[in-house]
Design an enzyme around this catalytic site. Structure first.
Site, mmCIF file in Angstrom:
data_model
loop_
_atom_site.group_PDB
_atom_site.id
_atom_site.type_symbol
_atom_site.label_atom_id
_atom_site.label_comp_id
_atom_site.label_asym_id
_atom_site.label_seq_id
_atom_site.Cartn_x
_atom_site.Cartn_y
_atom_site.Cartn_z
ATOM 1 N N SER A 191 -18.614 -16.468 -31.077
ATOM 2 C CA SER A 191 -19.577 -15.874 -32.004
ATOM 3 C C SER A 191 -19.652 -14.371 -31.783
ATOM 4 O O SER A 191 -20.000 -13.910 -30.690
ATOM 5 C CB SER A 191 -20.965 -16.483 -31.786
ATOM 6 O OG SER A 191 -21.925 -15.691 -32.458
ATOM 7 N N HIS A 199 -16.414 -16.871 -35.202
ATOM 8 C CA HIS A 199 -17.668 -17.403 -35.749
ATOM 9 C C HIS A 199 -18.574 -16.238 -36.142
ATOM 10 O O HIS A 199 -18.920 -15.392 -35.308
ATOM 11 C CB HIS A 199 -18.324 -18.276 -34.681
ATOM 12 C CG HIS A 199 -19.574 -18.970 -35.093
ATOM 13 N ND1 HIS A 199 -19.577 -20.195 -35.730
ATOM 14 C CD2 HIS A 199 -20.883 -18.637 -34.940
ATOM 15 C CE1 HIS A 199 -20.829 -20.588 -35.938
ATOM 16 N NE2 HIS A 199 -21.645 -19.649 -35.483
ATOM 17 N N ASP A 228 -22.165 -15.209 -37.739
ATOM 18 C CA ASP A 228 -23.516 -15.703 -38.011
ATOM 19 C C ASP A 228 -24.203 -14.842 -39.064
ATOM 20 O O ASP A 228 -24.544 -13.687 -38.800
ATOM 21 C CB ASP A 228 -24.335 -15.700 -36.715
ATOM 22 C CG ASP A 228 -23.843 -16.743 -35.727
ATOM 23 O OD1 ASP A 228 -23.887 -17.934 -36.078
ATOM 24 O OD2 ASP A 228 -23.410 -16.363 -34.621
ATOM 25 N N MET A 234 -27.451 -14.222 -41.128
ATOM 26 C CA MET A 234 -28.892 -14.536 -41.068
ATOM 27 C C MET A 234 -29.645 -13.646 -42.043
ATOM 28 O O MET A 234 -29.347 -12.454 -42.141
ATOM 29 C CB MET A 234 -29.433 -14.290 -39.664
ATOM 30 C CG MET A 234 -28.687 -15.035 -38.562
ATOM 31 S SD MET A 234 -29.528 -14.801 -36.977
ATOM 32 C CE MET A 234 -28.291 -15.504 -35.866
ATOM 33 N N HIS A 279 -21.179 -19.118 -40.453
ATOM 34 C CA HIS A 279 -22.354 -19.971 -40.242
ATOM 35 C C HIS A 279 -23.520 -19.322 -40.972
ATOM 36 O O HIS A 279 -24.044 -18.297 -40.534
ATOM 37 C CB HIS A 279 -22.613 -20.084 -38.728
ATOM 38 C CG HIS A 279 -23.833 -20.850 -38.365
ATOM 39 N ND1 HIS A 279 -24.376 -20.819 -37.090
ATOM 40 C CD2 HIS A 279 -24.616 -21.688 -39.082
ATOM 41 C CE1 HIS A 279 -25.450 -21.602 -37.053
ATOM 42 N NE2 HIS A 279 -25.626 -22.121 -38.245
ATOM 43 N N MET A 295 -26.548 -28.044 -33.932
ATOM 44 C CA MET A 295 -27.092 -26.887 -33.208
ATOM 45 C C MET A 295 -27.621 -27.323 -31.845
ATOM 46 O O MET A 295 -28.359 -28.310 -31.747
ATOM 47 C CB MET A 295 -28.231 -26.237 -33.999
ATOM 48 C CG MET A 295 -27.815 -25.525 -35.279
ATOM 49 S SD MET A 295 -26.602 -24.203 -35.056
ATOM 50 C CE MET A 295 -27.481 -23.087 -33.942
ATOM 51 N N GLY A 309 -30.952 -18.574 -34.697
ATOM 52 C CA GLY A 309 -31.597 -17.274 -34.859
ATOM 53 C C GLY A 309 -31.136 -16.215 -33.866
ATOM 54 O O GLY A 309 -31.051 -15.051 -34.215
ATOM 55 N N PHE A 310 -30.822 -16.650 -32.643
ATOM 56 C CA PHE A 310 -30.490 -15.659 -31.617
ATOM 57 C C PHE A 310 -29.419 -16.176 -30.671
ATOM 58 O O PHE A 310 -29.352 -17.377 -30.414
ATOM 59 C CB PHE A 310 -31.748 -15.303 -30.806
ATOM 60 C CG PHE A 310 -32.838 -14.731 -31.667
ATOM 61 C CD1 PHE A 310 -32.875 -13.368 -31.941
ATOM 62 C CD2 PHE A 310 -33.802 -15.559 -32.238
ATOM 63 C CE1 PHE A 310 -33.864 -12.840 -32.763
ATOM 64 C CE2 PHE A 310 -34.794 -15.037 -33.066
ATOM 65 C CZ PHE A 310 -34.817 -13.670 -33.331
ATOM 66 N N GLY A 333 -27.662 -16.122 -26.776
ATOM 67 C CA GLY A 333 -28.146 -16.041 -25.410
ATOM 68 C C GLY A 333 -29.279 -16.977 -25.038
ATOM 69 O O GLY A 333 -29.926 -16.787 -24.006
ATOM 70 N N ASP A 347 -23.073 -25.383 -31.264
ATOM 71 C CA ASP A 347 -23.350 -23.942 -31.304
ATOM 72 C C ASP A 347 -24.691 -23.669 -30.633
ATOM 73 O O ASP A 347 -25.715 -24.174 -31.081
ATOM 74 C CB ASP A 347 -23.372 -23.488 -32.776
ATOM 75 C CG ASP A 347 -23.651 -22.003 -32.953
ATOM 76 O OD1 ASP A 347 -23.668 -21.254 -31.954
ATOM 77 O OD2 ASP A 347 -23.845 -21.589 -34.120
ATOM 78 N N GLY A 348 -24.628 -22.859 -29.575
ATOM 79 C CA GLY A 348 -25.847 -22.431 -28.892
ATOM 80 C C GLY A 348 -25.826 -22.798 -27.423
ATOM 81 O O GLY A 348 -25.831 -23.990 -27.085
ATOM 82 N N GLY A 349 -25.748 -21.788 -26.565
ATOM 83 C CA GLY A 349 -25.792 -22.040 -25.124
ATOM 84 C C GLY A 349 -24.557 -22.725 -24.577
ATOM 85 O O GLY A 349 -24.584 -23.240 -23.462
ATOM 86 N N GLY A 375 -21.021 -17.467 -27.810
ATOM 87 C CA GLY A 375 -21.245 -16.034 -27.989
ATOM 88 C C GLY A 375 -21.286 -15.322 -26.655
ATOM 89 O O GLY A 375 -20.312 -14.699 -26.223
ATOM 90 N N SER A 376 -22.425 -15.466 -25.967
ATOM 91 C CA SER A 376 -22.593 -14.747 -24.701
ATOM 92 C C SER A 376 -21.591 -15.202 -23.645
ATOM 93 O O SER A 376 -21.175 -14.402 -22.804
ATOM 94 C CB SER A 376 -24.034 -14.884 -24.197
ATOM 95 O OG SER A 376 -24.503 -16.194 -24.360
#
Ligand code: DX5
Ligand code: ZN
Length: 219
Positions: free
Chosen positions: A6, A29, A31, A33, A62, A133, A138-139, A141, A171-173, A193-194
């Protein structure tokens, strides 16, 4: 096993270079928003069009936006090879997925952590991927929500019953610490992402994540 870094965690002043840093990934990816569907604002179609011109790999959009029925097909027409809308935001999922596909992209729907998958199982023939998800959208990290793994298993079971080829994205963490349980549960496309852009070498992080996922592939 595919990795989709991401760019939300990338340097927004140098996106061409940041895309080049993940040229060994399967997807980039992106994002989108709108500050309505989620409480954050990122980028939209003009920026995606610019990224498409310079990306060495296909773009996975996304869309965390209201009214995806109206906007999603434009991302496919622009050249994004995968377009994901949120099931909580869409009015006509079938029409939207068909419009994405007829514009030449893979279509997908996403479910937020609080959204059940079961009511949407009938949509599987209309899509190429389901995004589960593993954080509130939304964010970048945020902490991985392991309590979403039963939902990943549920989607994997439904895809088996259906018998078609539908990818399952998380997606996420997602990181070296959490990707194994996602793969074991049945995910096969991993957004990070992170865990990619936070590392000294984004490309090495992509290879490491892919190897970890492959070693724990769902049976
Ligand atoms: C969150 C986005 C994610 C985010 C993931 O709403 O959909 O794609 O960038 O970031 P990490 O991997 O840092 O959780
Ligand atoms: Zn995302």
């Amino acid at each position: 096993m595919q990795i989709s870094p991401s760019i939300l965690s990338a340097d927004f002043a140098n996106l061409e270079r940041e895309l080049g840093a993940i040229a060994n990934a399967d997807w980039a990816h992106v994002d989108v928003m709108d500050n309505h569907f989620v409480p954050n604002l990122t980028l939209g179609l003009p920026v995606v069009e610019a990224l498409l011109k310079v990306s060495p790999i296909p773009i996975d959009c996304h869309l965390m936006i209201d009214e995806p029925d109206r906007w999603a097909p434009s991302y496919a027409e622009a050249g994004a090879k995968s377009v994901t809308f949120h099931i909580e935001a869409v009015r006509d999922a079938v029409a939207t997925a068909r419009a994405i596909r007829s514009a030449g992209a893979r279509a997908a729907f996403a479910v937020k952590p609080g959204t059940d998958f079961a009511p949407y199982e009938d949509l599987l023939p209309e899509v190429d991927m389901v995004l589960v998800m593993t954080v509130e959208p939304g964010f970048g990290g945020q902490s991985f929500m392991a309590d979403q793994m039963p939902k990943v298993r549920q989607v994997r079971e439904a895809v088996k019953r259906y018998g078609g080829e539908v990818w399952i994205q998380v997606d996420g963490g997602v990181s070296a610490d959490t990707i194994e349980q996602c793969a074991e549960a049945g995910a096969d496309v991993f957004v990070a992402g992170s865990a990619v852009y936070g590392k000294e070498s984004a490309a090495a992080a992509v290879d490491d994540l892919r190897a970890l996922a492959a070693a724990h592939a769902h049976g």
